[in-house]
Scaffold this active site. Structure first.
Site, PDB file in Angstrom:
ATOM      1  N   PHE A  19     -52.077  77.416  43.275  1.00 31.52           N
ATOM      2  CA  PHE A  19     -52.387  78.717  44.029  1.00 31.52           C
ATOM      3  C   PHE A  19     -52.787  80.390  42.326  1.00 31.52           C
ATOM      4  O   PHE A  19     -54.234  80.786  41.814  1.00 31.52           O
ATOM      5  CB  PHE A  19     -51.493  79.560  45.067  1.00 31.52           C
ATOM      6  CG  PHE A  19     -51.095  80.797  44.952  1.00 31.52           C
ATOM      7  CD1 PHE A  19     -52.647  81.574  45.255  1.00 31.52           C
ATOM      8  CD2 PHE A  19     -50.524  82.068  44.609  1.00 31.52           C
ATOM      9  CE1 PHE A  19     -52.487  82.948  45.616  1.00 31.52           C
ATOM     10  CE2 PHE A  19     -50.116  83.422  44.529  1.00 31.52           C
ATOM     11  CZ  PHE A  19     -51.233  83.806  45.239  1.00 31.52           C
ATOM     12  N   ASP A  64     -49.845  64.205  33.762  1.00 34.36           N
ATOM     13  CA  ASP A  64     -48.746  64.710  34.046  1.00 34.36           C
ATOM     14  C   ASP A  64     -47.940  65.151  32.223  1.00 34.36           C
ATOM     15  O   ASP A  64     -47.857  64.330  31.154  1.00 34.36           O
ATOM     16  CB  ASP A  64     -47.690  63.341  34.057  1.00 34.36           C
ATOM     17  CG  ASP A  64     -46.023  64.082  34.614  1.00 34.36           C
ATOM     18  OD1 ASP A  64     -45.552  64.342  34.028  1.00 34.36           O
ATOM     19  OD2 ASP A  64     -45.758  62.949  35.223  1.00 34.36           O
ATOM     20  N   ILE A  69     -49.006  65.833  25.443  1.00 37.25           N
ATOM     21  CA  ILE A  69     -50.567  66.150  26.172  1.00 37.25           C
ATOM     22  C   ILE A  69     -51.678  66.004  24.805  1.00 37.25           C
ATOM     23  O   ILE A  69     -52.955  66.655  25.475  1.00 37.25           O
ATOM     24  CB  ILE A  69     -50.403  67.494  27.216  1.00 37.25           C
ATOM     25  CG1 ILE A  69     -49.714  68.579  26.281  1.00 37.25           C
ATOM     26  CG2 ILE A  69     -49.954  66.690  28.103  1.00 37.25           C
ATOM     27  CD1 ILE A  69     -49.534  70.128  27.196  1.00 37.25           C
ATOM     28  N   LEU A  83     -47.395  76.854  33.294  1.00 41.22           N
ATOM     29  CA  LEU A  83     -47.750  77.451  34.628  1.00 41.22           C
ATOM     30  C   LEU A  83     -46.795  76.482  35.397  1.00 41.22           C
ATOM     31  O   LEU A  83     -46.319  76.138  36.899  1.00 41.22           O
ATOM     32  CB  LEU A  83     -48.203  78.405  35.357  1.00 41.22           C
ATOM     33  CG  LEU A  83     -48.502  78.957  35.077  1.00 41.22           C
ATOM     34  CD1 LEU A  83     -49.368  80.090  33.675  1.00 41.22           C
ATOM     35  CD2 LEU A  83     -50.046  79.824  36.221  1.00 41.22           C
ATOM     36  N   TYR A 155     -33.461  74.488  40.360  1.00 37.69           N
ATOM     37  CA  TYR A 155     -34.575  75.159  40.636  1.00 37.69           C
ATOM     38  C   TYR A 155     -34.358  76.451  39.642  1.00 37.69           C
ATOM     39  O   TYR A 155     -35.171  76.794  38.735  1.00 37.69           O
ATOM     40  CB  TYR A 155     -35.223  75.940  41.321  1.00 37.69           C
ATOM     41  CG  TYR A 155     -36.310  76.639  41.342  1.00 37.69           C
ATOM     42  CD1 TYR A 155     -37.818  76.147  41.109  1.00 37.69           C
ATOM     43  CD2 TYR A 155     -36.339  77.874  42.293  1.00 37.69           C
ATOM     44  CE1 TYR A 155     -38.813  76.370  40.862  1.00 37.69           C
ATOM     45  CE2 TYR A 155     -37.363  78.919  41.973  1.00 37.69           C
ATOM     46  CZ  TYR A 155     -38.960  78.123  40.643  1.00 37.69           C
ATOM     47  OH  TYR A 155     -39.652  78.565  41.235  1.00 37.69           O
ATOM     48  N   THR A 185     -45.879  87.330  44.879  1.00 36.86           N
ATOM     49  CA  THR A 185     -47.786  86.778  44.622  1.00 36.86           C
ATOM     50  C   THR A 185     -48.019  86.263  46.284  1.00 36.86           C
ATOM     51  O   THR A 185     -47.599  85.298  46.690  1.00 36.86           O
ATOM     52  CB  THR A 185     -47.791  86.500  43.534  1.00 36.86           C
ATOM     53  OG1 THR A 185     -46.826  87.251  41.808  1.00 36.86           O
ATOM     54  CG2 THR A 185     -48.986  86.344  42.853  1.00 36.86           C
ATOM     55  N   ARG A 196     -42.756  81.141  52.598  1.00 37.34           N
ATOM     56  CA  ARG A 196     -42.268  82.999  52.742  1.00 37.34           C
ATOM     57  C   ARG A 196     -42.682  83.321  54.318  1.00 37.34           C
ATOM     58  O   ARG A 196     -43.365  82.731  55.180  1.00 37.34           O
ATOM     59  CB  ARG A 196     -43.075  83.386  52.354  1.00 37.34           C
ATOM     60  CG  ARG A 196     -42.477  82.838  50.417  1.00 37.34           C
ATOM     61  CD  ARG A 196     -43.597  83.277  49.291  1.00 37.34           C
ATOM     62  NE  ARG A 196     -42.405  82.446  47.868  1.00 37.34           N
ATOM     63  CZ  ARG A 196     -43.718  82.419  46.773  1.00 37.34           C
ATOM     64  NH1 ARG A 196     -45.096  83.598  46.917  1.00 37.34           N
ATOM     65  NH2 ARG A 196     -43.730  82.060  46.048  1.00 37.34           N
TER      66      ARG A 196
END
Length: 323
Positions: A19, A64, A69, A83, A155, A185, A196
């Site tokens: 998002f 992944d 990378i 992110l 988390y 957000t 949410r």
């Protein structure tokens, strides 16, 4: 947009199919930058990037982040926006081990990419690092208190570890890093299954169901429109401040008022009903954004009314097919 050497600026966005990440990719492209998005699509969506498919300055790398990378990103890099992390409880509670792995190994790989290319590194962290919400807005110097052994510990602690790791790379390798703590957000492309209250209201409106307000509806939320959050991330990337810095809305709005706004936008058939609140009602975290205003000249500029209208219009239109 060029960098100091006269070349086109190049930003890497990990988690760019999500998002917030997809909106950041859009903003960077509009600013004339070249963008490489790295995403494995576990929580991101290809539909979020479909409109960039034929954009010559956009490159999508399906990878992944727990794997190396560096070889996937050719050429110089000016900024790495990190992110890539599950943000919805439905995702990070499903596999807490994977949640901690992406925050550790994934963040290490993203930091190493920035270090190898002498790029600025921007970590998108979360307000969850502050722990339990209180009556006062959170300041960046609040140390926070979380329980690593409760159900959400994986988390909370994974995000705190990512911040500590970013800080360690700054002090050990003199890497130019920055930490943004993102608060609630919303906007087009947001996940409607993220648990949410606003997501539930939009989902209910789309299906023609009543909007269910838990309890009296006097509990509050602080909502920051996605374009404003993206502007905050970009402002942080363009300066030298390491953070952490809060990015979110300091204005509170009651859950009942949110339901009223959504119902008014949706039309006369939208109905609001009150239901029993859950056993542990979520209390909203509200940011103190004084630091962002002073150092980044940033503050949210989109009103809740405008943001909700734009968001709902997107979901009612073409976006509803991809929600």
């Amino acid at each position: 947009m060029e960098n100091g050497s006269g070349e086109e600026r190049h930003s890497v966005v990990t988690g760019g199919a999500g998002f917030l990440g997809s909106h950041l990719c859009d903003a960077l492209i509009r600013a004339g930058q070249r963008v490489t998005c790295i995403d494995n699509f576990e929580t991101g969506r290809s539909a979020n990037l479909r409109h960039l498919r034929d954009e010559p300055r956009f490159t999508l790398v399906r990878r992944d982040l727990n794997d190396q990378i560096d070889g996937e990103v050719p050429g110089p890099v000016d900024v790495v926006f990190h992110l890539a992390a599950p943000a919805a409880p439905s995702d990070y509670l499903l596999d807490p081990v994977a949640t901690m792995r992406i925050a550790s190994v994934g963040t290490l790989n993203a930091l190493d990419l920035a270090r190898d290319r002498s790029a600025r590194f921007v970590l998108a962290s979360t307000s969850e690092v502050y722990g339990t919400a209180g009556d006062e807005p959170h300041r960046e110097d609040d140390t926070g208190q979380v329980n690593p052994a409760d159900g959400y510990g994986a988390y909370y602690e994974s995000r705190r570890f990512a911040e500590a790791l970013t800080t360690a790379y700054r002090s050990t390798y003199n890497l130019r890093t920055a930490i943004a703590r993102i608060f609630n957000t919303y906007g087009p492309r947001m996940r409607l299954d993220d648990g949410r209250v606003l997501s539930r209201f939009i989902r209910q409106v789309l299906s023609g169901a009543p909007l269910t307000v838990p309890g009296p509806g006097t509990q509050t939320r602080s909502l920051c429109y996605v374009d404003d959050a993206v502007a905050g991330l970009r402002a942080l990337s363009e300066g030298g401040y390491p953070g952490p810095v809060n990015i979110g809305s300091p204005d509170e709005i009651s859950v009942f008022a949110i339901a009223q706004e959504v119902a008014e936008i949706a039309g006369p058939n939208a109905e609001i009903v009150f239901v029993e609140p859950p056993p542990a009602e979520t209390h909203a975290r509200r940011p103190d954004i004084s630091l962002a205003g002073q150092l980044l000249d940033w503050q949210p500029r989109t009103t809740v009314q405008t943001g909700l209208a734009t968001t709902l219009a997107w979901f009612q239109g073409a976006g509803a097919r991809h929600a």
